[in-house]
Design a protein around this motif. Structure first.
Motif, PDB file in Angstrom:
ATOM      1  N   LYS A  86       0.831  -1.199   0.000  1.00 40.10           N
ATOM      2  CA  LYS A  86       0.000   0.000   0.000  1.00 40.10           C
ATOM      3  C   LYS A  86       0.872   1.258   0.000  1.00 40.10           C
ATOM      4  O   LYS A  86       0.522   2.262  -0.626  1.00 40.10           O
ATOM      5  CB  LYS A  86      -0.939  -0.010   1.195  1.00 40.10           C
ATOM      6  CG  LYS A  86      -2.005  -1.099   1.115  1.00 40.10           C
ATOM      7  CD  LYS A  86      -2.958  -1.045   2.302  1.00 40.10           C
ATOM      8  CE  LYS A  86      -3.994  -2.148   2.215  1.00 40.10           C
ATOM      9  NZ  LYS A  86      -4.971  -2.089   3.320  1.00 40.10           N
ATOM     10  N   SER A  87       1.998   1.207   0.705  1.00 42.67           N
ATOM     11  CA  SER A  87       2.930   2.340   0.691  1.00 42.67           C
ATOM     12  C   SER A  87       3.404   2.619  -0.724  1.00 42.67           C
ATOM     13  O   SER A  87       3.497   3.786  -1.145  1.00 42.67           O
ATOM     14  CB  SER A  87       4.139   2.047   1.590  1.00 42.67           C
ATOM     15  OG  SER A  87       3.793   2.073   2.948  1.00 42.67           O
ATOM     16  N   ALA A  88       3.709   1.561  -1.461  1.00 43.03           N
ATOM     17  CA  ALA A  88       4.160   1.721  -2.844  1.00 43.03           C
ATOM     18  C   ALA A  88       3.061   2.335  -3.703  1.00 43.03           C
ATOM     19  O   ALA A  88       3.336   3.195  -4.565  1.00 43.03           O
ATOM     20  CB  ALA A  88       4.580   0.367  -3.408  1.00 43.03           C
ATOM     21  N   PHE A  89       1.824   1.910  -3.475  1.00 45.78           N
ATOM     22  CA  PHE A  89       0.695   2.494  -4.212  1.00 45.78           C
ATOM     23  C   PHE A  89       0.575   3.985  -3.907  1.00 45.78           C
ATOM     24  O   PHE A  89       0.410   4.813  -4.815  1.00 45.78           O
ATOM     25  CB  PHE A  89      -0.605   1.784  -3.869  1.00 45.78           C
ATOM     26  CG  PHE A  89      -1.846   2.525  -4.311  1.00 45.78           C
ATOM     27  CD1 PHE A  89      -2.096   2.729  -5.655  1.00 45.78           C
ATOM     28  CD2 PHE A  89      -2.732   3.037  -3.371  1.00 45.78           C
ATOM     29  CE1 PHE A  89      -3.225   3.437  -6.068  1.00 45.78           C
ATOM     30  CE2 PHE A  89      -3.854   3.742  -3.772  1.00 45.78           C
ATOM     31  CZ  PHE A  89      -4.104   3.943  -5.123  1.00 45.78           C
ATOM     32  N   LEU A  90       0.677   4.341  -2.620  1.00 39.57           N
ATOM     33  CA  LEU A  90       0.575   5.747  -2.243  1.00 39.57           C
ATOM     34  C   LEU A  90       1.668   6.581  -2.892  1.00 39.57           C
ATOM     35  O   LEU A  90       1.417   7.692  -3.384  1.00 39.57           O
ATOM     36  CB  LEU A  90       0.620   5.889  -0.724  1.00 39.57           C
ATOM     37  CG  LEU A  90      -0.582   5.323   0.037  1.00 39.57           C
ATOM     38  CD1 LEU A  90      -0.406   5.512   1.542  1.00 39.57           C
ATOM     39  CD2 LEU A  90      -1.879   5.983  -0.426  1.00 39.57           C
ATOM     40  N   LYS A  91       2.877   6.056  -2.923  1.00 45.45           N
ATOM     41  CA  LYS A  91       3.972   6.766  -3.580  1.00 45.45           C
ATOM     42  C   LYS A  91       3.670   6.965  -5.057  1.00 45.45           C
ATOM     43  O   LYS A  91       3.975   8.012  -5.637  1.00 45.45           O
ATOM     44  CB  LYS A  91       5.278   6.003  -3.408  1.00 45.45           C
ATOM     45  CG  LYS A  91       5.886   6.090  -2.017  1.00 45.45           C
ATOM     46  CD  LYS A  91       7.208   5.345  -1.961  1.00 45.45           C
ATOM     47  CE  LYS A  91       7.834   5.419  -0.583  1.00 45.45           C
ATOM     48  NZ  LYS A  91       9.116   4.665  -0.513  1.00 45.45           N
ATOM     49  N   SER A  92       3.049   5.961  -5.672  1.00 46.53           N
ATOM     50  CA  SER A  92       2.770   6.028  -7.112  1.00 46.53           C
ATOM     51  C   SER A  92       1.765   7.112  -7.463  1.00 46.53           C
ATOM     52  O   SER A  92       1.713   7.571  -8.603  1.00 46.53           O
ATOM     53  CB  SER A  92       2.275   4.667  -7.619  1.00 46.53           C
ATOM     54  OG  SER A  92       0.931   4.426  -7.223  1.00 46.53           O
ATOM     55  N   ILE A  93       0.945   7.517  -6.488  1.00 50.48           N
ATOM     56  CA  ILE A  93      -0.036   8.571  -6.759  1.00 50.48           C
ATOM     57  C   ILE A  93       0.339   9.882  -6.064  1.00 50.48           C
ATOM     58  O   ILE A  93      -0.499  10.765  -5.896  1.00 50.48           O
ATOM     59  CB  ILE A  93      -1.465   8.146  -6.384  1.00 50.48           C
ATOM     60  CG1 ILE A  93      -1.568   7.708  -4.923  1.00 50.48           C
ATOM     61  CG2 ILE A  93      -1.948   7.027  -7.299  1.00 50.48           C
ATOM     62  CD1 ILE A  93      -3.008   7.421  -4.477  1.00 50.48           C
ATOM     63  N   GLY A  94       1.603   9.983  -5.654  1.00 52.21           N
ATOM     64  CA  GLY A  94       2.121  11.273  -5.215  1.00 52.21           C
ATOM     65  C   GLY A  94       2.283  11.514  -3.737  1.00 52.21           C
ATOM     66  O   GLY A  94       2.639  12.626  -3.330  1.00 52.21           O
ATOM     67  N   CYS A  95       2.046  10.512  -2.904  1.00 52.09           N
ATOM     68  CA  CYS A  95       2.167  10.705  -1.460  1.00 52.09           C
ATOM     69  C   CYS A  95       3.620  11.047  -1.095  1.00 52.09           C
ATOM     70  O   CYS A  95       4.548  10.352  -1.491  1.00 52.09           O
ATOM     71  CB  CYS A  95       1.728   9.450  -0.720  1.00 52.09           C
ATOM     72  SG  CYS A  95       1.717   9.615   1.069  1.00 52.09           S
ATOM     73  N   ASP A  96       3.795  12.119  -0.323  1.00 50.97           N
ATOM     74  CA  ASP A  96       5.141  12.549   0.063  1.00 50.97           C
ATOM     75  C   ASP A  96       5.732  11.669   1.154  1.00 50.97           C
ATOM     76  O   ASP A  96       6.934  11.416   1.168  1.00 50.97           O
ATOM     77  CB  ASP A  96       5.103  13.998   0.548  1.00 50.97           C
ATOM     78  CG  ASP A  96       4.692  14.958  -0.560  1.00 50.97           C
ATOM     79  OD1 ASP A  96       5.491  15.163  -1.487  1.00 50.97           O
ATOM     80  OD2 ASP A  96       3.559  15.483  -0.498  1.00 50.97           O
ATOM     81  N   ARG A  97       4.897  11.202   2.089  1.00 51.80           N
ATOM     82  CA  ARG A  97       5.407  10.391   3.185  1.00 51.80           C
ATOM     83  C   ARG A  97       4.387   9.319   3.583  1.00 51.80           C
ATOM     84  O   ARG A  97       3.545   9.515   4.442  1.00 51.80           O
ATOM     85  CB  ARG A  97       5.722  11.284   4.399  1.00 51.80           C
ATOM     86  CG  ARG A  97       6.300  10.553   5.624  1.00 51.80           C
ATOM     87  CD  ARG A  97       7.504   9.691   5.281  1.00 51.80           C
ATOM     88  NE  ARG A  97       8.266   9.285   6.464  1.00 51.80           N
ATOM     89  CZ  ARG A  97       8.213   8.059   7.016  1.00 51.80           C
ATOM     90  NH1 ARG A  97       7.417   7.130   6.508  1.00 51.80           N
ATOM     91  NH2 ARG A  97       8.988   7.785   8.052  1.00 51.80           N
ATOM     92  N   PRO A  98       4.451   8.153   2.908  1.00 54.12           N
ATOM     93  CA  PRO A  98       3.611   7.037   3.350  1.00 54.12           C
ATOM     94  C   PRO A  98       4.132   6.515   4.689  1.00 54.12           C
ATOM     95  O   PRO A  98       5.344   6.446   4.910  1.00 54.12           O
ATOM     96  CB  PRO A  98       3.794   5.983   2.253  1.00 54.12           C
ATOM     97  CG  PRO A  98       4.477   6.682   1.124  1.00 54.12           C
ATOM     98  CD  PRO A  98       5.248   7.807   1.724  1.00 54.12           C
ATOM     99  N   ILE A  99       3.224   6.140   5.592  1.00 55.44           N
ATOM    100  CA  ILE A  99       3.602   5.543   6.867  1.00 55.44           C
ATOM    101  C   ILE A  99       2.904   4.193   6.994  1.00 55.44           C
ATOM    102  O   ILE A  99       1.678   4.136   7.118  1.00 55.44           O
ATOM    103  CB  ILE A  99       3.211   6.423   8.064  1.00 55.44           C
ATOM    104  CG1 ILE A  99       3.790   7.831   7.930  1.00 55.44           C
ATOM    105  CG2 ILE A  99       3.697   5.778   9.371  1.00 55.44           C
ATOM    106  CD1 ILE A  99       3.314   8.790   9.019  1.00 55.44           C
ATOM    107  N   ASN A 100       3.676   3.121   6.919  1.00 53.77           N
ATOM    108  CA  ASN A 100       3.143   1.778   7.150  1.00 53.77           C
ATOM    109  C   ASN A 100       3.117   1.574   8.659  1.00 53.77           C
ATOM    110  O   ASN A 100       4.144   1.335   9.279  1.00 53.77           O
ATOM    111  CB  ASN A 100       4.027   0.739   6.461  1.00 53.77           C
ATOM    112  CG  ASN A 100       3.592  -0.692   6.757  1.00 53.77           C
ATOM    113  OD1 ASN A 100       2.626  -0.931   7.497  1.00 53.77           O
ATOM    114  ND2 ASN A 100       4.297  -1.664   6.200  1.00 53.77           N
TER     115      ASN A 100
END
Length: 254
Positions: A86-100
């Motif tokens: 899910k972190s990788a998905f968030l990064k793919s749509i522009g998330c600056d700081r995913p937190i698992n």
């Protein structure tokens, strides 16, 4: 947008429907999830360039849109999720700081990396996450409540929060907590849908769907699979909006 759910067919006024270019499951993500994110952030978010926004359950059906819309407004976006995938998905749509949150304590990350707090929290988890979100607010921060999924399976439908200290915490920061329920903003729904449809058609909006391919019993097909789909959501396994496909015998009649 009409009353009723979990049905093969429904009858509604044409004014309550939105025409789409083709039959794609991605369109199912727009009528509730995307419009909720769009209208609530527009009405309550006060977003501007550089605003720090925390989205909880950011890889979920609504969270994915709150994250994308905040990013498009020039915000710095933080998103919580439950897996590296899910972190990788968030990064793919522009998330600056995913937190698992299964590998990093959210409160620790926020205190260390955002010591002055975040300006907006888009909150849909409730319980302990709500408490954490309140503590993470910056001066004049705004917490938008659009759900509390952690409590949906409890006898009362609510997970306990430390509400006794809430007034003092809000006062010390001149902060606010606002709830948003789409049914109270239906006058703005059609305009929101029109805008979101144009964004998707222009490639400016990712509408991630989860058809259940990775669930134990496979893809969600037919109304009988709704129960599996709901359990799948409560277990936090979905990435994007869960979509149940109608059986071919129904779809072929459309």
């Amino acid at each position: 947008m009409a009353p009723g759910s979990f049905a093969e067919y429904t009858v509604l006024p044409a004014s309550a429907a939105a025409p789409v270019a083709s039959l794609q499951p991605q369109y199912v993500t727009l009528p509730v999830s995307a419009t909720t994110a769009y209208i609530s952030l527009k009405e309550l978010g006060g977003l501007s360039e550089g605003t720090k926004v925390l989205v909880t359950a950011a890889a979920g059906g609504t969270g994915q849109f709150a994250m994308q819309l905040a990013k498009k407004a020039g915000c710095h976006v933080i998103g919580t999720c439950s897996s590296d995938e899910k972190s990788a998905f968030l990064k793919s749509i522009g998330c600056d700081r995913p937190i698992n949150y299964t590998t990093e304590p959210v409160s620790t990350v926020l205190k260390q990396e955002y010591p002055k707090g975040v300006d907006v929290v888009y909150e849909s988890v409730g319980g302990a996450m709500f408490d954490l979100a309140v503590d993470a607010l910056a001066i004049k921060g705004r917490l938008i409540v659009i759900g509390f999924v952690s409590g949906y399976q409890t006898p009362t439908g609510l997970s306990p929060v430390k509400a006794g200290t809430l007034p003092a915490k809000l006062l010390k920061k001149s902060a606010s907590v606002r709830g948003f329920f789409l049914n109270h903003s239906l006058s703005k729904y059609q305009a929101a849908m029109d805008h979101l449809l144009k964004m998707y058609a222009g490639g400016d909006l990712v509408c991630k769907v989860d058809l259940g391919d990775r669930s134990a019993e496979g893809r969600f097909i037919g109304l009988e699979s709704v129960f599996r789909a709901v359990d799948y959501m409560y277990m936090g396994k979905n990435t994007g909006k869960i979509v149940v496909e109608l059986s071919r015998s129904v779809s072929s009649k459309l």
